[in-house]
Write an enzyme that holds these catalytic residues in place. Structure first.
Site, PDB file in Angstrom:
ATOM      1  N   ASN A 396       0.807  -1.207  -0.068  1.00 24.23           N
ATOM      2  CA  ASN A 396      -0.022  -0.280   0.133  1.00 24.23           C
ATOM      3  C   ASN A 396       0.790   1.354  -0.100  1.00 24.23           C
ATOM      4  O   ASN A 396       0.880   1.927  -0.934  1.00 24.23           O
ATOM      5  CB  ASN A 396      -0.782  -0.170   1.210  1.00 24.23           C
ATOM      6  CG  ASN A 396      -1.955   0.937   1.251  1.00 24.23           C
ATOM      7  OD1 ASN A 396      -2.059   2.074   0.503  1.00 24.23           O
ATOM      8  ND2 ASN A 396      -3.155   0.995   1.843  1.00 24.23           N
ATOM      9  N   ASP A 397       1.642   1.502   0.992  1.00 12.81           N
ATOM     10  CA  ASP A 397       2.399   2.813   1.171  1.00 12.81           C
ATOM     11  C   ASP A 397       3.309   2.900   0.324  1.00 12.81           C
ATOM     12  O   ASP A 397       3.537   4.133  -0.106  1.00 12.81           O
ATOM     13  CB  ASP A 397       3.065   3.013   2.472  1.00 12.81           C
ATOM     14  CG  ASP A 397       1.650   2.934   3.724  1.00 12.81           C
ATOM     15  OD1 ASP A 397       0.729   3.452   3.461  1.00 12.81           O
ATOM     16  OD2 ASP A 397       2.102   2.614   5.047  1.00 12.81           O
ATOM     17  N   VAL A 398       4.042   1.653  -0.115  1.00 14.26           N
ATOM     18  CA  VAL A 398       5.256   1.978  -1.295  1.00 14.26           C
ATOM     19  C   VAL A 398       4.679   2.260  -2.674  1.00 14.26           C
ATOM     20  O   VAL A 398       5.499   2.405  -3.476  1.00 14.26           O
ATOM     21  CB  VAL A 398       5.916   0.729  -1.198  1.00 14.26           C
ATOM     22  CG1 VAL A 398       6.399   0.362   0.023  1.00 14.26           C
ATOM     23  CG2 VAL A 398       5.180  -0.435  -1.495  1.00 14.26           C
TER      24      VAL A 398
END
Lengths: 470, 109
Positions: A396-398
């Site tokens: 997600n964040d990456v």
């Protein structure tokens, strides 16, 4: 100390350096670990069985051996049983044990010396490693326990206004208390100072790690790892023990560098990680149609299967969701299935995907994915333009474009995988819940992006079945 | 101040050793592929378990009727051993997966 023991310690020290060196290369890494373990074994046996005047058994040998046996059995069982996904927690836990060990040594040593008044005669040179070992060991122990709790999800983030100021105050108070302990050695005030130092170190350990976001835990663990190294080195000073000193300092400096390298991988400074804790600024609006870009598009496994089978190039982006779902094996199955259909499949590995740098590599290597399929971020990013389908498995964040576009985002500035350059994006995800940094991901509202909801393992299995059925 | 100078003077060889080791540590880690960061962290974690030796020494020195020291020392040796053994075993498990694989496609599950 006998010369034989000194030679044994020399062998131990050389093994540590050599072992760590070999661990830095994939081919020799495993052997390097064994070399370091050999050095440790030799040093411990030497301590047990070589005394001042040649071979003699250390006092309380029965007690010591039973303690060691207990540690060996429990340690082996814990390390063998732990799931590959829970590795970071385990490292944190064992690190805490080392810190506790250093703190206990200092407590006993201080008790023995201050009780007899011996410490006053020995002076500062003897006092410094005792108190430093206590402080650093305790902070490392408490901090590691908090990190462990955060990683396994039993502890949340906790921060309040002016935390940095309070932290500095506590640190100052530790210095004052430990100073009092030394100045009033032998008096009651010294005893109070000692317990004050201990208590304040516990408080500092809590305050130090609690506010740091879960996504930054690997950096914190690495830092605490080097703390424990320094605490071990204090023991080396205390006993004029070369192997403890060398091992401790080696880990202290190697750990610090490793911490900095990890921070660089996230394009952040260490101070930024420690102070500017990853915020939970926008954890609201995580409903299925929140955010700026309208609604998300849900897709079916059949469609994705067709999309991938007739693609010429597919890039898989693994994340923590893959680890949690234990989906690495079925992921490899999907990859080899697509390969046999003539599709070019690669994995895009973000430096901090998962919960530790290299976490994804370890996990995928476990399921026999070959090295050359794992492509690091800077090499895969230019390739997204020619990629037909990107399959994001529990990451997600990456892949959050906010890191590039939104200066207000807590992850702003972190390099990300440019998945939006590709023709199609498919996200396998359990729900619209946000990632570890606790922020929304605009990518999911991108018109090119389709969401396939469900457990990563089930979804991948469905894809495999669909592709086979086509 | 004089105490600090005394400390440095008494431990000068150890300080030399320490400074050199810091450089060795930096040198060892600086050029490592990021794939190996996790195993390396774990391996370093096991190495600082060398603190176990300190726990053994302190337990060996404890008086026969000094029960508090004996108990704390016993605990120290147990947790120190946990650090060493657990650390090395976990690292080995991680690195086991990096070994060369002779077999081509087809996965075990």
């Amino acid at each position: 100390m006998s010369h034989i023991l000194e030679i044994v310690y020399l062998i131990g020290s050389i093994s540590f350096v050599l072992g760590l060196k070999m661990m830095g290369q994939p081919d020799t890494a495993r052997k390097g670990n064994a070399v370091a373990a050999f050095g440790m074994g030799v040093s411990v046996l030497g301590t047990l069985f070589i005394g001042e005047t040649g071979f003699s058994v250390i006092p309380h040998i029965g007690l010591i051996l039973s303690a060691i046996s207990l540690g060996v059995v429990v340690g082996t069982v814990m390390a063998k049983r732990v799931q590959m996904t829970a590795m970071p927690e385990m490292v944190s836990l064992f690190n805490g044990m080392g810190g506790l060990c250093a703190a206990l040594i200092s407590m006993i040593e201080w008790r023995a010396l201050s009780g007899t008044g011996e410490l006053q005669g020995l002076g500062f040179a003897h006092y410094l490693p005792v108190i430093a070992g206590l402080i650093i060991g305790t902070v490392s122990f408490v901090g590691s326990m908090v990190a462990w709790g955060k990683l396994n999800g039993s502890l949340g983030d906790f921060r309040f206004k002016g935390q940095q100021f309070i932290n500095m105050m506590v640190l100052l108070a530790i210095l004052v208390a430990s100073g009092l302990t030394f100045v009033f050695l032998g008096a009651d005030l010294s005893i109070m100072g000692f317990f004050g130092t201990l208590a304040l170190s516990v408080v500092y350990g809590l305050l130090f790690v609690f506010p740091i976001g879960g996504a930054d835990m690997p950096v914190v663990i690495s830092l605490l790892n080097s703390f424990t190294g320094v605490a071990a080195a204090c023991g080396g000073f205390l006993y004029h023990n070369n192997v403890m000193l060398m091992g401790g300092v080696l880990v202290g400096s190697a750990g610090t560098i490793l911490t900095i390298v990890m921070c660089q991988a996230m394009n952040r400074s260490l101070t930024n990680v420690l102070i500017g804790a990853v915020g939970n600024s926008s954890s609201s609006g995580s409903g299925s149609s929140g955010g700026k870009g309208g609604s998300v598009r849900e897709v079916q496994a059949t469609d994705v299967a067709i999309m991938m089978k007739y693609a010429s190039k597919v890039v898989i982006v693994p994340g923590y969701g893959l680890a949690v779902a234990q989906a690495q094996h079925v992921c490899h199955e999907l990859e080899s299935l697509l390969e046999s259909e003539g599709v070019d499949v690669k994995y895009a590995i973000h430096p901090v995907a998962g919960r530790m740098p290299g976490h994804m590599n370890v996990l995928l290597a476990e399921s026999n994915v070959s090295y050359d399929k794992l492509v690091e971020m800077e090499h895969i990013n230019p390739e997204f333009g020619t990629t037909d389908t990107v399959l994001i498995v529990g990451a997600n964040d990456v892949v959050n474009p906010a890191a590039k576009t939104d200066p207000a985002s807590p992850i702003y500035g972190m390099p990300i995988l440019d998945v939006d350059q590709s023709k199609q994006i498919v996200v396998l995800k359990r729900s619209m819940k946000s990632g570890y940094a606790g922020i929304d991901n605009e990518l999911f509202f991108n018109p090119k992006c389709g969401m396939l909801f469900g457990d990563a393992k089930d979804s991948l299995q469905k894809l495999v079945n669909e592709i086979k059925a086509l | 101040m004089s105490e600090i100078i005394q400390f440095v003077g008494e431990n000068i060889n150890f300080i030399y050793l320490m400074v050199l080791m810091i450089f060795v540590g930096i040198e060892l880690i600086s050029h490592v592929p990021s794939v190996l960061h996790t195993p390396l962290m774990s391996g370093a974690n096991a190495i600082h378990g060398v603190v176990l030796i300190g726990a053994i020494i302190v337990l060996g020195k404890a008086g026969n009727d000094d029960y508090l020291s004996l108990i704390l020392g016993f605990l120290g040796v147990v947790v120190g051993t946990l650090n060493v053994v657990g650390g090395f075993v976990v690292t080995d498990r991680m690195l086991e997966m990096f070994k060369k694989k002779p077999k081509a496609p087809g996965s075990k599950s």
